[in-house]
Design a protein around this motif. Sequence first.
Motif, mmCIF file in Angstrom:
data_model
loop_
_atom_site.group_PDB
_atom_site.id
_atom_site.type_symbol
_atom_site.label_atom_id
_atom_site.label_comp_id
_atom_site.label_asym_id
_atom_site.label_seq_id
_atom_site.Cartn_x
_atom_site.Cartn_y
_atom_site.Cartn_z
ATOM 1 N N ARG A 293 0.836 -1.203 0.000
ATOM 2 C CA ARG A 293 0.000 0.000 0.000
ATOM 3 C C ARG A 293 0.872 1.255 0.000
ATOM 4 O O ARG A 293 0.628 2.195 -0.773
ATOM 5 C CB ARG A 293 -0.926 -0.001 1.226
ATOM 6 C CG ARG A 293 -1.889 1.177 1.243
ATOM 7 C CD ARG A 293 -2.844 1.151 2.435
ATOM 8 N NE ARG A 293 -3.792 0.048 2.318
ATOM 9 C CZ ARG A 293 -3.756 -1.067 3.070
ATOM 10 N NH1 ARG A 293 -2.840 -1.216 3.999
ATOM 11 N NH2 ARG A 293 -4.641 -2.012 2.900
ATOM 12 N N ALA A 294 1.908 1.258 0.836
ATOM 13 C CA ALA A 294 2.799 2.425 0.905
ATOM 14 C C ALA A 294 3.510 2.653 -0.428
ATOM 15 O O ALA A 294 3.623 3.798 -0.893
ATOM 16 C CB ALA A 294 3.812 2.240 2.029
ATOM 17 N N LEU A 295 3.987 1.591 -1.047
ATOM 18 C CA LEU A 295 4.654 1.724 -2.351
ATOM 19 C C LEU A 295 3.691 2.276 -3.409
ATOM 20 O O LEU A 295 4.054 3.176 -4.188
ATOM 21 C CB LEU A 295 5.202 0.371 -2.813
ATOM 22 C CG LEU A 295 6.443 -0.151 -2.096
ATOM 23 C CD1 LEU A 295 6.723 -1.592 -2.514
ATOM 24 C CD2 LEU A 295 7.646 0.731 -2.425
ATOM 25 N N LEU A 296 2.499 1.712 -3.435
ATOM 26 C CA LEU A 296 1.529 2.149 -4.438
ATOM 27 C C LEU A 296 1.095 3.599 -4.216
ATOM 28 O O LEU A 296 0.960 4.368 -5.173
ATOM 29 C CB LEU A 296 0.308 1.213 -4.431
ATOM 30 C CG LEU A 296 0.581 -0.216 -4.916
ATOM 31 C CD1 LEU A 296 -0.652 -1.090 -4.728
ATOM 32 C CD2 LEU A 296 1.051 -0.227 -6.369
ATOM 33 N N GLU A 297 0.863 3.960 -2.949
ATOM 34 C CA GLU A 297 0.474 5.348 -2.667
ATOM 35 C C GLU A 297 1.611 6.315 -2.989
ATOM 36 O O GLU A 297 1.363 7.436 -3.448
ATOM 37 C CB GLU A 297 0.039 5.487 -1.206
ATOM 38 C CG GLU A 297 -1.322 4.863 -0.939
ATOM 39 C CD GLU A 297 -1.729 4.912 0.525
ATOM 40 O OE1 GLU A 297 -0.875 5.172 1.405
ATOM 41 O OE2 GLU A 297 -2.925 4.670 0.805
ATOM 42 N N ASP A 298 2.840 5.888 -2.757
ATOM 43 C CA ASP A 298 3.990 6.744 -3.084
ATOM 44 C C ASP A 298 4.088 6.969 -4.589
ATOM 45 O O ASP A 298 4.403 8.067 -5.033
ATOM 46 C CB ASP A 298 5.269 6.105 -2.543
ATOM 47 C CG ASP A 298 6.472 7.011 -2.719
ATOM 48 O OD1 ASP A 298 6.411 8.161 -2.229
ATOM 49 O OD2 ASP A 298 7.465 6.564 -3.343
ATOM 50 N N ARG A 299 3.817 5.917 -5.351
ATOM 51 C CA ARG A 299 3.929 6.024 -6.816
ATOM 52 C C ARG A 299 2.705 6.624 -7.470
ATOM 53 O O ARG A 299 2.814 7.367 -8.451
ATOM 54 C CB ARG A 299 4.166 4.634 -7.434
ATOM 55 C CG ARG A 299 5.454 4.028 -7.063
ATOM 56 C CD ARG A 299 6.479 3.718 -8.116
ATOM 57 N NE ARG A 299 6.372 4.201 -9.431
ATOM 58 C CZ ARG A 299 6.337 3.431 -10.522
ATOM 59 N NH1 ARG A 299 6.369 2.127 -10.417
ATOM 60 N NH2 ARG A 299 6.291 3.963 -11.714
#
Length: 135
Positions: free
Chosen positions: A90-96
């Motif tokens: 989730r953190a990776l996707l929200e960052d990207r």
Amino acid sequence: MAARSRKLLTLARETQDNVALKEEVAKMGKLTEKTWEKEVMEEIAQREARAEAAAKAAAEAAAKATAEAEARGKELARQRDLQARRDMLRALLEDRFGPLTPEWGQRIEAADNPDRLKAAAVQAMKIGKLDELQL
């Protein structure tokens, strides 16, 4: 029990008028009568057997409880690992890609394969659009 048996033998001897029958009753009484020591030893053996059975049951219950606790511990560790992987994805996707839609949040929460979550995290670094992610 021994006192009762002795009373019965005494009564049997006293109620017989025939000397031969009295002697026969006395002989049979000696053959069937347990000694006090033998009775005590049997009682001790029975108590030891009960204690041994109780100890065995307690050991089995403890082993079962330990196995259940270990299984719960493993399941909790698995759940924590899954949640950590979900949070990372989730953190990776929200960052990207910015805030995720509720649909994507649900898809991530529904994922229960740690290897699939890891692969999705690696894939998240390579895709150009969120729709390209295979979860």
